[in-house]
Write a protein that holds these residues in place. Structure first.
Motif, PDB file in Angstrom:
ATOM      1  N   THR A 103       0.850  -1.185   0.000  1.00  0.00           N
ATOM      2  CA  THR A 103       0.000   0.000   0.000  1.00  0.00           C
ATOM      3  C   THR A 103       0.891   1.243   0.000  1.00  0.00           C
ATOM      4  O   THR A 103       1.898   1.281   0.702  1.00  0.00           O
ATOM      5  CB  THR A 103      -0.903   0.010   1.253  1.00  0.00           C
ATOM      6  OG1 THR A 103      -1.696  -1.181   1.244  1.00  0.00           O
ATOM      7  CG2 THR A 103      -1.803   1.227   1.303  1.00  0.00           C
ATOM      8  N   THR A 105       2.550   2.360  -2.602  1.00  0.00           N
ATOM      9  CA  THR A 105       3.509   2.338  -3.707  1.00  0.00           C
ATOM     10  C   THR A 105       3.050   3.328  -4.764  1.00  0.00           C
ATOM     11  O   THR A 105       1.861   3.420  -5.072  1.00  0.00           O
ATOM     12  CB  THR A 105       3.589   0.927  -4.342  1.00  0.00           C
ATOM     13  OG1 THR A 105       4.080   0.013  -3.364  1.00  0.00           O
ATOM     14  CG2 THR A 105       4.490   0.916  -5.562  1.00  0.00           C
ATOM     15  N   ARG A 106       4.000   4.072  -5.305  1.00  0.00           N
ATOM     16  CA  ARG A 106       3.680   5.015  -6.378  1.00  0.00           C
ATOM     17  C   ARG A 106       4.181   4.458  -7.703  1.00  0.00           C
ATOM     18  O   ARG A 106       5.290   3.961  -7.799  1.00  0.00           O
ATOM     19  CB  ARG A 106       4.294   6.377  -6.101  1.00  0.00           C
ATOM     20  CG  ARG A 106       3.565   7.051  -4.938  1.00  0.00           C
ATOM     21  CD  ARG A 106       3.846   8.503  -4.844  1.00  0.00           C
ATOM     22  NE  ARG A 106       2.964   9.084  -3.825  1.00  0.00           N
ATOM     23  CZ  ARG A 106       2.857  10.361  -3.616  1.00  0.00           C
ATOM     24  NH1 ARG A 106       3.563  11.232  -4.327  1.00  0.00           N
ATOM     25  NH2 ARG A 106       2.036  10.819  -2.682  1.00  0.00           N
ATOM     26  N   ILE A 115       0.429   7.640  -9.840  1.00  0.00           N
ATOM     27  CA  ILE A 115      -0.691   7.113  -9.059  1.00  0.00           C
ATOM     28  C   ILE A 115      -0.131   6.441  -7.818  1.00  0.00           C
ATOM     29  O   ILE A 115       1.040   6.069  -7.774  1.00  0.00           O
ATOM     30  CB  ILE A 115      -1.552   6.130  -9.879  1.00  0.00           C
ATOM     31  CG1 ILE A 115      -0.735   4.916 -10.323  1.00  0.00           C
ATOM     32  CG2 ILE A 115      -2.181   6.832 -11.077  1.00  0.00           C
ATOM     33  CD1 ILE A 115      -1.554   3.830 -10.993  1.00  0.00           C
ATOM     34  N   GLU A 116      -0.987   6.299  -6.803  1.00  0.00           N
ATOM     35  CA  GLU A 116      -0.594   5.639  -5.558  1.00  0.00           C
ATOM     36  C   GLU A 116      -1.552   4.489  -5.275  1.00  0.00           C
ATOM     37  O   GLU A 116      -2.774   4.686  -5.239  1.00  0.00           O
ATOM     38  CB  GLU A 116      -0.621   6.644  -4.409  1.00  0.00           C
ATOM     39  CG  GLU A 116      -0.114   6.066  -3.107  1.00  0.00           C
ATOM     40  CD  GLU A 116      -0.024   7.123  -2.026  1.00  0.00           C
ATOM     41  OE1 GLU A 116      -0.796   7.027  -1.047  1.00  0.00           O
ATOM     42  OE2 GLU A 116       0.821   8.038  -2.163  1.00  0.00           O
ATOM     43  N   LEU A 117      -0.996   3.303  -5.053  1.00  0.00           N
ATOM     44  CA  LEU A 117      -1.820   2.121  -4.818  1.00  0.00           C
ATOM     45  C   LEU A 117      -2.521   2.205  -3.465  1.00  0.00           C
ATOM     46  O   LEU A 117      -1.901   2.509  -2.458  1.00  0.00           O
ATOM     47  CB  LEU A 117      -0.972   0.853  -4.883  1.00  0.00           C
ATOM     48  CG  LEU A 117      -0.250   0.589  -6.207  1.00  0.00           C
ATOM     49  CD1 LEU A 117       0.431  -0.778  -6.166  1.00  0.00           C
ATOM     50  CD2 LEU A 117      -1.181   0.688  -7.387  1.00  0.00           C
ATOM     51  N   THR A 118      -3.835   1.917  -3.485  1.00  0.00           N
ATOM     52  CA  THR A 118      -4.642   1.979  -2.272  1.00  0.00           C
ATOM     53  C   THR A 118      -5.111   0.613  -1.802  1.00  0.00           C
ATOM     54  O   THR A 118      -5.428   0.440  -0.629  1.00  0.00           O
ATOM     55  CB  THR A 118      -5.873   2.875  -2.494  1.00  0.00           C
ATOM     56  OG1 THR A 118      -6.620   2.367  -3.615  1.00  0.00           O
ATOM     57  CG2 THR A 118      -5.466   4.318  -2.759  1.00  0.00           C
ATOM     58  N   ALA A 155      -6.039   2.454  -7.291  1.00  0.00           N
ATOM     59  CA  ALA A 155      -5.115   3.550  -7.001  1.00  0.00           C
ATOM     60  C   ALA A 155      -5.836   4.890  -7.066  1.00  0.00           C
ATOM     61  O   ALA A 155      -6.927   4.998  -7.626  1.00  0.00           O
ATOM     62  CB  ALA A 155      -3.962   3.538  -8.011  1.00  0.00           C
ATOM     63  N   THR A 171       8.216   1.907 -10.666  1.00  0.00           N
ATOM     64  CA  THR A 171       7.643   1.579  -9.371  1.00  0.00           C
ATOM     65  C   THR A 171       8.505   2.177  -8.271  1.00  0.00           C
ATOM     66  O   THR A 171       9.701   1.911  -8.206  1.00  0.00           O
ATOM     67  CB  THR A 171       7.583   0.047  -9.193  1.00  0.00           C
ATOM     68  OG1 THR A 171       6.856  -0.501 -10.295  1.00  0.00           O
ATOM     69  CG2 THR A 171       6.898  -0.326  -7.896  1.00  0.00           C
ATOM     70  N   LEU A 181      -1.230  -4.853   0.373  1.00  0.00           N
ATOM     71  CA  LEU A 181      -2.501  -4.350  -0.136  1.00  0.00           C
ATOM     72  C   LEU A 181      -3.647  -5.199   0.407  1.00  0.00           C
ATOM     73  O   LEU A 181      -3.528  -6.419   0.512  1.00  0.00           O
ATOM     74  CB  LEU A 181      -2.518  -4.402  -1.662  1.00  0.00           C
ATOM     75  CG  LEU A 181      -1.568  -3.460  -2.383  1.00  0.00           C
ATOM     76  CD1 LEU A 181      -1.508  -3.803  -3.876  1.00  0.00           C
ATOM     77  CD2 LEU A 181      -1.984  -2.015  -2.194  1.00  0.00           C
TER      78      LEU A 181
END
Length: 184
Positions: A103, A105-106, A115-118, A155, A171, A181
């Protein structure tokens, strides 16, 4: 921040309104804090139908949906007919283990977009309506018996930018304590 692997974009998709599948496009524009310009899931607040009914004031953590093309290969080997956009993703990637990233990670997509992982996309009943057995084919269990979801990751958009097939993906792992995640 620590830079990890580099992959690339295989396809980009969007679709106005709320539909299961999305339409492949030559490019898409990502808008910070909103998502994919012109897509049915674009917005600062939750757009997913089920989540919106529960709490329409929640932040939209599902602005961009990404799926690795390697999943399509796996599904085709099991007899499914799957193309980019079919499972509702905005970005189809190659060369990156999306679900294995933590979670926060851009991903730098193309020249400018970030983007940023949600979280993970949890497979839903709509997958079986698209092709029977698809929901089960995108789930597994790890050695400890915990659910493993393979239907892609979600994301938020951090920086605007246009992205297209062939664009590189860089990444960048978060500096803070890394959390796996979880479904969003």
């Amino acid at each position: 921040m620590r830079t990890e692997s580099t992959g690339y974009i295989v396809a980009v998709c969007l679709r106005r309104g709320h539909h299961f599948s999305k339409t492949p496009s030559l490019s898409i524009r990502l808008l910070a804090g909103l998502g994919v310009e012109g897509d049915g899931h674009m917005g600062a607040l939750v757009k997913h139908r089920y989540d919106r009914r529960r709490d329409p004031a929640r932040p939209n953590l599902r602005q961009v949906h990404l799926i690795p093309s390697e999943l399509f290969d796996e599904l085709r080997a099991k007899g499914f007919t799957i193309q980019p956009g079919d499972l509702g993703e905005n970005v189809t990637t190659s060369g990156i283990d999306l679900a294995g990233l933590p979670t926060g990670t851009r991903l730098h997509l193309g020249t400018h977009a970030v983007i940023e992982l949600t979280g993970l996309r949890e497979p839903c009943v709509l997958m079986d309506r698209f092709q029977q057995g698809l929901k089960a084919a995108t789930q597994d269990r790890d050695a400890e018996g915990r659910a493993v979801y393979k239907a892609g990751v979600m994301a938020i958009v951090v920086s605007d930018g246009e992205v297209a097939p062939g664009d590189a993906i860089e990444t960048v792992l978060p500096e803070v304590r890394q959390r796996p995640l979880e479904p969003v």
